[in-house]
Write a protein that holds these residues in place. Structure first.
Motif, PDB file in Angstrom:
ATOM      1  N   VAL A 106       9.627  -8.950 -12.347  1.00  0.00           N
ATOM      2  CA  VAL A 106       9.184  -7.975 -11.343  1.00  0.00           C
ATOM      3  C   VAL A 106      10.201  -6.850 -11.228  1.00  0.00           C
ATOM      4  CG1 VAL A 106       8.500  -7.645  -8.936  1.00  0.00           C
ATOM      5  CG2 VAL A 106       8.087  -9.854 -10.044  1.00  0.00           C
ATOM      6  N   ARG A 107       9.697  -5.626 -11.084  1.00  0.00           N
ATOM      7  CA  ARG A 107      10.532  -4.504 -10.700  1.00  0.00           C
ATOM      8  C   ARG A 107       9.844  -3.764  -9.558  1.00  0.00           C
ATOM      9  NH1 ARG A 107      13.838  -7.036 -12.459  1.00  0.00           N
ATOM     10  NH2 ARG A 107      15.459  -6.561 -13.980  1.00  0.00           N
ATOM     11  N   ASN A 114       4.344   8.635  -1.652  1.00  0.00           N
ATOM     12  CA  ASN A 114       4.759   8.140  -0.347  1.00  0.00           C
ATOM     13  C   ASN A 114       5.901   7.142  -0.522  1.00  0.00           C
ATOM     14  OD1 ASN A 114       3.515   5.721  -1.197  1.00  0.00           O
ATOM     15  ND2 ASN A 114       1.594   6.268  -0.201  1.00  0.00           N
ATOM     16  N   TYR A 115       6.203   6.382   0.526  1.00  0.00           N
ATOM     17  CA  TYR A 115       7.312   5.428   0.489  1.00  0.00           C
ATOM     18  C   TYR A 115       6.824   3.986   0.364  1.00  0.00           C
ATOM     19  CZ  TYR A 115       9.706   9.531   2.370  1.00  0.00           C
ATOM     20  OH  TYR A 115      10.200  10.803   2.563  1.00  0.00           O
ATOM     21  N   GLN A 116       5.575   3.808   0.005  1.00  0.00           N
ATOM     22  CA  GLN A 116       5.011   2.467  -0.123  1.00  0.00           C
ATOM     23  C   GLN A 116       5.740   1.676  -1.210  1.00  0.00           C
ATOM     24  OE1 GLN A 116       0.994   2.442  -1.614  1.00  0.00           O
ATOM     25  NE2 GLN A 116       0.583   0.357  -0.914  1.00  0.00           N
ATOM     26  N   GLN A 117       6.004   0.397  -0.929  1.00  0.00           N
ATOM     27  CA  GLN A 117       6.571  -0.464  -1.954  1.00  0.00           C
ATOM     28  C   GLN A 117       5.477  -0.899  -2.928  1.00  0.00           C
ATOM     29  OE1 GLN A 117       8.753  -3.758  -0.234  1.00  0.00           O
ATOM     30  NE2 GLN A 117      10.575  -2.492   0.056  1.00  0.00           N
ATOM     31  N   VAL A 118       5.792  -0.848  -4.217  1.00  0.00           N
ATOM     32  CA  VAL A 118       4.905  -1.308  -5.280  1.00  0.00           C
ATOM     33  C   VAL A 118       5.710  -2.262  -6.155  1.00  0.00           C
ATOM     34  CG1 VAL A 118       3.555  -0.631  -7.302  1.00  0.00           C
ATOM     35  CG2 VAL A 118       3.532   0.805  -5.257  1.00  0.00           C
ATOM     36  N   TYR A 119       5.071  -3.363  -6.551  1.00  0.00           N
ATOM     37  CA  TYR A 119       5.767  -4.386  -7.324  1.00  0.00           C
ATOM     38  C   TYR A 119       5.141  -4.456  -8.717  1.00  0.00           C
ATOM     39  CZ  TYR A 119       6.198  -5.213  -2.364  1.00  0.00           C
ATOM     40  OH  TYR A 119       6.370  -5.028  -1.017  1.00  0.00           O
ATOM     41  N   LEU A 120       5.925  -4.114  -9.731  1.00  0.00           N
ATOM     42  CA  LEU A 120       5.443  -4.141 -11.108  1.00  0.00           C
ATOM     43  C   LEU A 120       5.691  -5.536 -11.677  1.00  0.00           C
ATOM     44  CD1 LEU A 120       6.825  -0.669 -12.220  1.00  0.00           C
ATOM     45  CD2 LEU A 120       4.436  -1.254 -11.799  1.00  0.00           C
TER      46      LEU A 120
END
Length: 725
Positions: A106-107, A114-120
């Motif tokens: 995960v990264r 925006n400032y939303q967190q996204v998990y790759l």
């Protein structure tokens, strides 16, 4: 259609229940009964309760695997890991994203603009609003979730539509993230925490829990406040949260409920940065200074709740039901730079946005255990429903109305957001999106050869429906709406080579709605199938692996390949699936105790994300994470820990002309515990992250086909003191 779906599910549940009762009545053999399980409190109201922590306490031995319920890692033909509350506290992680910095698959990236967190996960995004909360989609705050809500963070690696249903936001094709809320332990809890970090940002939190004398009733209350400047000059944030979790457990009935509130605001935050196509990736700007304008902000307020119950109709028949709801209000002003000169000059435009969401979601299911000859069956059927109504409005300033340089940040007056097009009334947004996702799933988990061979067979019928509406008039846009369905099958096989070594293989799919054909080609010609909505896209994945757990040490190795459809215009100007993103990879993971005083957690992920011979945007070839914690034998109350995070080069454009440098980050921490009086315990924690003060581009993209960049966090110190009394 949702009414027919739930009618079908109810009939199926009734038939399964009747079959199970007939099976139990017609056979006197006690082997048809499920093993007796000691009832424990748990967030998902299951009889099995929360999975035990593995040696070292940083990860659990099992977790929730969607439709399959709580499973031991060694018994499940899918790759997953559960990070515990102990790890969260000891690392002083403030959010889900900071917990996932421990995972080599995960990264953490950002949302689009925006400032939303996204998990790759495995190179594909999981949007933070596509996380599940106790297995239900859409309940958690969209942008950010404070760690004070969390008992466990569970990462399921790989496609997962059969297990969890299609993510309403269209992400989750490479993995899934589930958050388990806190529950009262068997012992009373009184805990207060005070802390601070670089930038003189302070925080205070309280964690209280009680359980009745007979153990059947429990309540846990959490509240926290964070406020002040961050380690980035010019950026500040504040957060208020509160959560109450209650549970009831009896011999046959288990009930749990949650109510949560979060208000999170960021001012002058470090923005996403896009590099204009012809330019190479420039050096990273100073991470200690925000490039964002002081008048930019993001403010999100969420209220959410769940109710979940599970009931044992018979020893071998268990039913469950869950319901959840969320309301949220968001407002923000953004100005994300696009660098268009080698010296770092950029242009941006002001973007104002308001959003109001209402989510209703739920599921119901039945699980039946029975035998046919020497084969044990565990059949589960489940129906799930998700509905979102979202109100949105936006306003823009003229293109290029904000200018600056990423190496010499300076404030400019905020431009007036009066450019065309307009997007409704910011003070009274209209409904622009209605999303409905319904599904019905059936699975049979079979056990053979004295439980050494486990076979999982199942499928999920999924409906995907989106209606879009004009933001300025509220009129339904038929040309932008979607309604289709698909069945996603899955098969998993696990064989226990020894009690401590399991081999597994699986086939599983991810699902998202298909795109709609555009009206014209880039050259202005009419598209042959203009307006046609393509069938849902299936991301098909195969995986094999080994899992190991013995005494105090565990680990896994996984080899996988997935194919994600890509639509484009062909030579006859027909819009259809023309290509695939081929993701193949190898993951190695280890956790537990190397010695009684030395714990380890980490691994390495190798990823080949290919699109027409090029590497997909934001897909590093190598990711490695390694944590060690050492308890000094001479001072058992003192523990030292270190974490290394490495990410290899990645690309910010589809043509692979814009390459980000590899980066490596070092974090160090210490923890000391001492008694206070006769009945209290004080834990002091200190941590220094990015010890060497590296400036680096942490990620590229996070939204399909977009290659915006995120600046990595600067050197940051964190201090906290927790009193248990």
């Amino acid at each position: 259609m949702s009414y027919r779906l739930f009618t079908l599910s109810a009939l199926t549940l009734a038939l399964l229940s009747a079959a199970a009762q007939a099976q139990a009545t017609g056979q006197a053999d006690d082997s048809t009964q499920l093993d007796t399980v000691t009832v424990q409190s748990s967030a998902d109201a299951s009889a099995s309760g929360l999975s035990r922590p593995h040696a070292g306490g940083q990860v659990a031995e099992g977790g929730q695997v969607g439709l399959l319920g709580t499973q031991a890692m060694m018994d499940t033909p899918f790759s997953f890991i559960d990070y515990t509350e102990l790890l969260i506290k000891d690392q002083q992680a403030a959010s889900v994203g900071e917990v996932l910095l421990n995972d080599p698959a995960v990264r953490v990236a950002r949302g689009f603009g925006n400032y939303q967190q996204v998990y790759l996960v495995r190179g594909l995004p999981v949007f933070s609003d596509d996380m599940t909360y106790n297995g239900l989609y859409g309940l958690l705050p969209r942008q950010y979730l404070a760690s004070e809500f969390i008992e466990r963070v569970q990462v399921l690696r790989g496609a997962n539509t059969f297990l969890k249903g299609a993510a309403p936001g269209g992400s989750g094709l490479g993995g899934a993230v589930n958050v388990v809320p806190k529950r009262a332990p068997n012992e009373d809890m009184n805990q207060v925490t005070l802390g601070a970090q670089t930038g003189v940002q302070g925080h205070a939190a309280t964690d209280l829990a009680r359980r009745s004398e007979d153990g059947r009733y429990g309540i846990r209350i959490n509240a926290a406040r964070r406020d002040g400047d961050s380690a980035i000059d010019g950026e500040s944030s504040e957060l208020s949260m509160a959560h109450i979790g209650v549970d009831f457990r009896d011999e046959a009935l288990r009930v749990s409920a949650d109510l949560g509130f979060q208000d999170h605001r960021i001012d002058g935050g470090q923005p996403n940065i896009t590099i204009d196509g012809p330019l190479p990736i420039p050096r990273t700007p100073d991470a200690t200074t925000s490039i964002g304008q002081s008048w930019t902000f993001s403010d999100a307020r969420d209220l959410f709740g769940t109710l979940r119950t599970e009931y044992d109709f018979r020893d071998n028949v268990t039913g469950w039901a869950a319901f959840g709801a969320r309301t949220s209000e968001e407002a923000g002003v953004f100005a994300n730079p696009t660098v268009n000169a080698a010296n770092g000059d950029y242009t941006a435009r002001r973007f104002d946005n308001t959003r109001e969401d209402t989510v209703l979601t739920g599921e119901a299911g039945l699980r039946v255990g029975f035998n046919t000859g020497d084969i044990s069956h565990r059949v589960s059927v489940s129906a799930a429903s998700f509905e979102l109504q979202s109100k949105n409005a936006f306003a823009l300033s003229a293109a290029g109305s904000v200018t600056g340089n990423i190496y010499a940040p300076a404030d400019v007056p905020p431009p007036v957001p009066n450019a065309f097009p307009t997007g409704g009334d910011l003070n009274n947004p209209l409904t622009t999106i209605k999303t409905r996702v319904h599904s019905l799933a059936l699975v049979d988990q079979m056990s053979l050869l004295n439980e050494r061979l486990l076979i999982t067979l199942g499928a999920r019928y999924q409906q995907l429906n989106d209606d879009s509406y004009a933001s300025d008039t509220g009129a339904r846009l038929a040309s932008a709406s979607y309604d289709d369905s698909a069945i996603t099958p899955s098969v998993g096989v696990l064989y226990k080579l020894t009690p401590s070594l399991s081999a597994y293989a699986n086939y599983i799919e991810g699902l998202q709605k298909g795109q709609r054909a555009p009206a014209t080609t880039p050259g202005g010609d009419t598209v042959a199938n203009a307006g046609e909505a393509l069938a849902p896209y299936r991301t098909k994945q195969t995986e094999i692996g080994l899992k190991f757990e013995r005494d105090t040490l565990g680990g896994s190795v996984s080899l996988y390949r997935s194919r994600k459809p890509i639509a484009a215009l062909d030579g006859n100007d027909v819009f259809a699936v023309q290509d695939h993103q081929e993701n193949g990879g190898l993951e190695l993971m280890a956790y537990g105790l190397l010695t009684p005083d030395l714990s380890v957690l980490g691994g390495v992920s190798y990823l080949d994300a290919d699109v027409s011979g090029n590497t997909a945007i934001g897909s590093p070839r190598t990711q490695a994470n390694f944590n060690m914690e050492y308890r000094l034998p001479q001072f058992m109350d003192l523990a030292l820990d270190g974490r290394v995070i490495h990410t290899s080069t990645q690309f910010a454009d589809a043509a692979n002309q814009q390459q980000l440098d590899a980066w490596t980050r070092l974090d160090l921490g210490a923890r000391y515990t001492l008694p206070v009086g006769d009945a209290a315990l004080l834990t002091l924690r200190g941590r220094l992250e990015n010890v060497t003060g590296e400036d680096y581009w942490a990620s590229a993209g996070g939204f399909p086909d977009a290659g915006y960049l995120t600046v990595g966090a600067p050197r940051t110190w964190l201090l906290s003191a927790t009193l248990d009394f």
